[in-house]
Design an enzyme around this catalytic site. Sequence first.
Site, PDB file in Angstrom:
ATOM      1  N   LYS A 144      -4.149  86.833 -16.129  1.00  0.00           N
ATOM      2  CA  LYS A 144      -3.696  87.971 -16.886  1.00  0.00           C
ATOM      3  C   LYS A 144      -3.477  89.180 -15.984  1.00  0.00           C
ATOM      4  CE  LYS A 144      -6.666  86.571 -20.726  1.00  0.00           C
ATOM      5  NZ  LYS A 144      -7.978  86.847 -21.329  1.00  0.00           N
TER       6      LYS A 144
ATOM      7  N   ASP B 271      -2.492  90.748  -9.272  1.00  0.00           N
ATOM      8  CA  ASP B 271      -3.209  92.009  -9.145  1.00  0.00           C
ATOM      9  C   ASP B 271      -3.939  92.144  -7.817  1.00  0.00           C
ATOM     10  OD1 ASP B 271      -5.010  89.997  -9.860  1.00  0.00           O
ATOM     11  OD2 ASP B 271      -5.980  91.118 -11.457  1.00  0.00           O
TER      12      ASP B 271
ATOM     13  N   ASP C 108      -7.729  88.378  -2.831  1.00  0.00           N
ATOM     14  CA  ASP C 108      -9.109  88.500  -2.356  1.00  0.00           C
ATOM     15  C   ASP C 108      -9.438  87.301  -1.468  1.00  0.00           C
ATOM     16  OD1 ASP C 108     -11.749  89.330  -2.073  1.00  0.00           O
ATOM     17  OD2 ASP C 108     -12.381  88.578  -4.021  1.00  0.00           O
TER      18      ASP C 108
ATOM     19  N   LYS D 217      -7.558  92.755  -0.463  1.00  0.00           N
ATOM     20  CA  LYS D 217      -8.919  92.940   0.043  1.00  0.00           C
ATOM     21  C   LYS D 217      -9.144  91.914   1.155  1.00  0.00           C
ATOM     22  CE  LYS D 217     -11.270  92.506  -3.890  1.00  0.00           C
ATOM     23  NZ  LYS D 217     -12.378  92.693  -4.878  1.00  0.00           N
TER      24      LYS D 217
ATOM     25  N   PHE E 238     -15.199  96.146  -5.928  1.00  0.00           N
ATOM     26  CA  PHE E 238     -14.698  95.503  -7.144  1.00  0.00           C
ATOM     27  C   PHE E 238     -13.891  96.543  -7.904  1.00  0.00           C
ATOM     28  CE2 PHE E 238     -14.199  93.218 -10.988  1.00  0.00           C
ATOM     29  CZ  PHE E 238     -14.048  91.925 -10.526  1.00  0.00           C
ATOM     30  N   VAL E 239     -12.599  96.307  -7.997  1.00  0.00           N
ATOM     31  CA  VAL E 239     -11.703  97.297  -8.586  1.00  0.00           C
ATOM     32  C   VAL E 239     -11.304  96.894 -10.001  1.00  0.00           C
ATOM     33  CG1 VAL E 239     -10.808  98.187  -6.408  1.00  0.00           C
ATOM     34  CG2 VAL E 239      -9.730  96.198  -7.432  1.00  0.00           C
TER      35      VAL E 239
ATOM     36  N   ASP F 288      -9.648  93.511 -14.415  1.00  0.00           N
ATOM     37  CA  ASP F 288     -10.787  93.597 -15.319  1.00  0.00           C
ATOM     38  C   ASP F 288     -12.107  93.324 -14.611  1.00  0.00           C
ATOM     39  OD1 ASP F 288     -10.335  90.727 -14.975  1.00  0.00           O
ATOM     40  OD2 ASP F 288     -11.796  90.491 -16.594  1.00  0.00           O
TER      41      ASP F 288
ATOM     42  N   ARG G 149      -8.894  96.636 -18.262  1.00  0.00           N
ATOM     43  CA  ARG G 149      -7.515  96.335 -17.857  1.00  0.00           C
ATOM     44  C   ARG G 149      -6.556  97.448 -18.244  1.00  0.00           C
ATOM     45  NH1 ARG G 149      -7.230  90.850 -16.307  1.00  0.00           N
ATOM     46  NH2 ARG G 149      -8.502  89.445 -17.537  1.00  0.00           N
TER      47      ARG G 149
HETATM   48  P1  IMP Z   1      -8.691  85.260  -5.135  1.00  0.00           P
HETATM   49  O1  IMP Z   1     -10.131  85.344  -4.736  1.00  0.00           O
HETATM   50  O2  IMP Z   1      -7.801  85.834  -4.057  1.00  0.00           O
HETATM   51  O3  IMP Z   1      -8.326  83.856  -5.497  1.00  0.00           O
HETATM   52  O4  IMP Z   1      -8.505  86.168  -6.400  1.00  0.00           O
HETATM   53  C1  IMP Z   1      -8.613  85.608  -7.667  1.00  0.00           C
HETATM   54  C2  IMP Z   1      -8.486  86.591  -8.771  1.00  0.00           C
HETATM   55  O5  IMP Z   1      -9.710  87.248  -8.867  1.00  0.00           O
HETATM   56  C3  IMP Z   1      -7.476  87.700  -8.649  1.00  0.00           C
HETATM   57  O6  IMP Z   1      -6.210  87.340  -9.089  1.00  0.00           O
HETATM   58  C4  IMP Z   1      -8.071  88.712  -9.586  1.00  0.00           C
HETATM   59  O7  IMP Z   1      -7.651  88.454 -10.916  1.00  0.00           O
HETATM   60  C5  IMP Z   1      -9.545  88.470  -9.459  1.00  0.00           C
HETATM   61  N1  IMP Z   1     -10.177  89.494  -8.626  1.00  0.00           N
HETATM   62  C6  IMP Z   1     -10.505  89.461  -7.309  1.00  0.00           C
HETATM   63  N2  IMP Z   1     -11.059  90.615  -6.914  1.00  0.00           N
HETATM   64  C7  IMP Z   1     -11.038  91.415  -8.011  1.00  0.00           C
HETATM   65  C8  IMP Z   1     -11.440  92.779  -8.250  1.00  0.00           C
HETATM   66  O8  IMP Z   1     -11.923  93.514  -7.369  1.00  0.00           O
HETATM   67  N3  IMP Z   1     -11.245  93.239  -9.522  1.00  0.00           N
HETATM   68  C9  IMP Z   1     -10.714  92.490 -10.519  1.00  0.00           C
HETATM   69  N4  IMP Z   1     -10.315  91.239 -10.338  1.00  0.00           N
HETATM   70  C10 IMP Z   1     -10.484  90.701  -9.089  1.00  0.00           C
HETATM   71 MG    MG Z   2      -5.754  87.450 -11.278  1.00  0.00          MG
END
Ligand code: IMP
Ligand code: MG
Length: 187
Positions: free
Chosen positions: A46, A106, A109, A137, A158-159, A165, A171
């Site tokens: 989302k 969004d 990470d 990040k 954590f944003v 969210d 959101r």
């Molecule tokens: P990934 O760790 O790069 O696979 O990120 C997975 C998902 O985690 C992202 O698409 C976000 O939806 C969520 N996410 C990661 N870090 C944050 C944060 O700081 N705030 C909110 N959602 C996050």
């Molecule tokens: Mg996401």
Amino acid sequence: MTQDESRDKQVSLLFSEDEIAKRVTALAREIAASEPSRLLVVIVLKGGFVFGADLIRALALEGVQLEIEFISLASYGSQLETSGEVQVRRDIEVAVSGRDVLIVDDVLDSGLTLKFARDLMQSRGAGRASIATMIDKPEGRRTEIEADYVGFTCPNYFVVGYGMDAAHAWRELPYVGVLGPTSSEAG
Ligand code: IMP
Ligand code: MG
């Protein structure tokens, strides 16, 4: 953390509406300059929906024609830690073969989600498969992947807000903030 616990925390401003709007316009110019062919914008649900909604309109103002699809990928649930496994909950509905695809999310990470999404589009025969993320990040990275278009780079906060969210809360904020202490703890 429950949604109520998340709502009980304070959110401090990190990137304002104005700053975000300027970055979105700048990114749209960069994307337009890459002259995408039969562009398909794939918005990752989302979290990517707010950035995606702004970005497609900024792209239109730059004269870019595009189509929109949505994909829902899960690696988090309502936890703050990623499980490492990515699942398709809802897939896009068109073929990507031979088209340039822009995947919009969004946060980049660990990179597991967007690496999965890009690999998926490439395995389906996409032309260029690029990535646009509002927040990068880099400290969180667990796999080798970089975004082509980044709104803002930030440390391992954590944003929330602008589509992002914490336990399904926040959101709706028009800006990006950092989740702070609970209101009762702070003065
Ligand atoms: P990934 O760790 O790069 O696979 O990120 C997975 C998902 O985690 C992202 O698409 C976000 O939806 C969520 N996410 C990661 N870090 C944050 C944060 O700081 N705030 C909110 N959602 C996050
Ligand atoms: Mg996401």
